[in-house]
Enzyme design. Structure first.
Site, PDB file in Angstrom:
ATOM      1  CB  ILE A  43      -1.207  -0.225   1.245  1.00  0.00           C
ATOM      2  CG1 ILE A  43      -1.672  -1.363   1.549  1.00  0.00           C
ATOM      3  CG2 ILE A  43      -2.325   0.871   1.139  1.00  0.00           C
ATOM      4  CD1 ILE A  43      -2.140  -1.421   2.639  1.00  0.00           C
ATOM      5  CB  CYS A  53       6.368  -4.860   2.194  1.00  0.00           C
ATOM      6  SG  CYS A  53       7.466  -3.757   1.558  1.00  0.00           S
ATOM      7  CD  GLU A  55       7.019  -9.167   1.465  1.00  0.00           C
ATOM      8  OE1 GLU A  55       6.077  -7.784   1.604  1.00  0.00           O
ATOM      9  OE2 GLU A  55       7.594  -9.704   0.679  1.00  0.00           O
TER      10      GLU A  55
HETATM   11  N1  THU Z   1       7.324  -4.368  -1.372  1.00  0.00           N
HETATM   12  C1  THU Z   1       7.118  -5.502  -1.006  1.00  0.00           C
HETATM   13  O1  THU Z   1       5.559  -5.083  -0.520  1.00  0.00           O
HETATM   14  N2  THU Z   1       6.865  -6.219  -0.508  1.00  0.00           N
HETATM   15  C2  THU Z   1       8.363  -6.444  -1.310  1.00  0.00           C
HETATM   16  O2  THU Z   1       9.145  -7.127  -0.447  1.00  0.00           O
HETATM   17  C3  THU Z   1       9.545  -6.051  -1.986  1.00  0.00           C
HETATM   18  C4  THU Z   1       8.841  -4.836  -2.207  1.00  0.00           C
HETATM   19  C5  THU Z   1       6.864  -2.955  -2.377  1.00  0.00           C
HETATM   20  C6  THU Z   1       7.090  -2.443  -2.218  1.00  0.00           C
HETATM   21  C7  THU Z   1       6.450  -0.905  -3.144  1.00  0.00           C
HETATM   22  O3  THU Z   1       5.140  -0.549  -2.588  1.00  0.00           O
HETATM   23  C8  THU Z   1       6.927  -1.168  -3.938  1.00  0.00           C
HETATM   24  O4  THU Z   1       7.486  -3.166  -3.816  1.00  0.00           O
HETATM   25  C9  THU Z   1       8.500  -1.121  -4.627  1.00  0.00           C
HETATM   26  O5  THU Z   1       9.586  -1.322  -3.998  1.00  0.00           O
END
Ligand code: THU
Length: 136
Positions: A43, A53, A55
């Site tokens: 988000i 993130c 996770e």
């Molecule tokens: N992101 C995640 O949600 N999880 C991960 O393991 C790596 C990165 C997201 C954060 C951001 O919204 C986008 O990916 C680019 O970094």
């Protein structure tokens, strides 16, 4: 819930990612000790550091509901929501996992599809980590 089903839950949830800035969509499905599953997406925010993130979204939903035991998490993602490669959790998310999970027990499934995934333990992704035991 087997591994393939957990991965499918993450894939099914991928359209819910909110990533208008990076356009990199991520989804996670977290399997709790009681068999329940919590999904999460990344988000993003116009103030970039406020982004969370996928996770951590899944973990925080589960912890808010009182869950404290976790078995595995499936993660998928890609540019514009198209999965082309394995998506590994960032360092901050690994540290959040370390708070609630046994490093040698908790399974992380990096998935391209239910049949194409890499499986590793939290210990492998966060060796010699700092956790709750260090503060006892
Ligand atoms: N992101 C995640 O949600 N999880 C991960 O393991 C790596 C990165 C997201 C954060 C951001 O919204 C986008 O990916 C680019 O970094």
């Amino acid at each position: 819930m087997d591994k393939r089903e957990l991965i499918q839950a993450a894939i099914d949830n991928l359209p819910n990612a909110y990533a208008p800035y990076s356009r990199f969509h991520v989804s996670a499905a977290l399997l709790c000790g009681d068999g329940s599953v919590y999904t999460g997406v990344n988000i993003e925010n116009a103030a970039y550091p406020a982004t969370v993130c996928a996770e951590r979204s899944a973990f925080f939903k589960a912890v808010n509901d009182g869950k404290r035991e976790f078995e595995a998490i499936a993660i998928c993602g890609g540019k514009a929501g198209v999965i082309t490669d394995f998506c590994a959790p960032c360092g901050t998310c690994r540290q959040v996992m370390r708070e609630f999970c046994e490093p040698e027990h908790f399974r992380i499934l990096l998935a391209k599809s239910p049949d194409d995934y890499r499986e590793m333990t939290l210990e492998q992704l966060l060796p010699f980590g700092f956790g709750p035991d260090n503060l006892l």
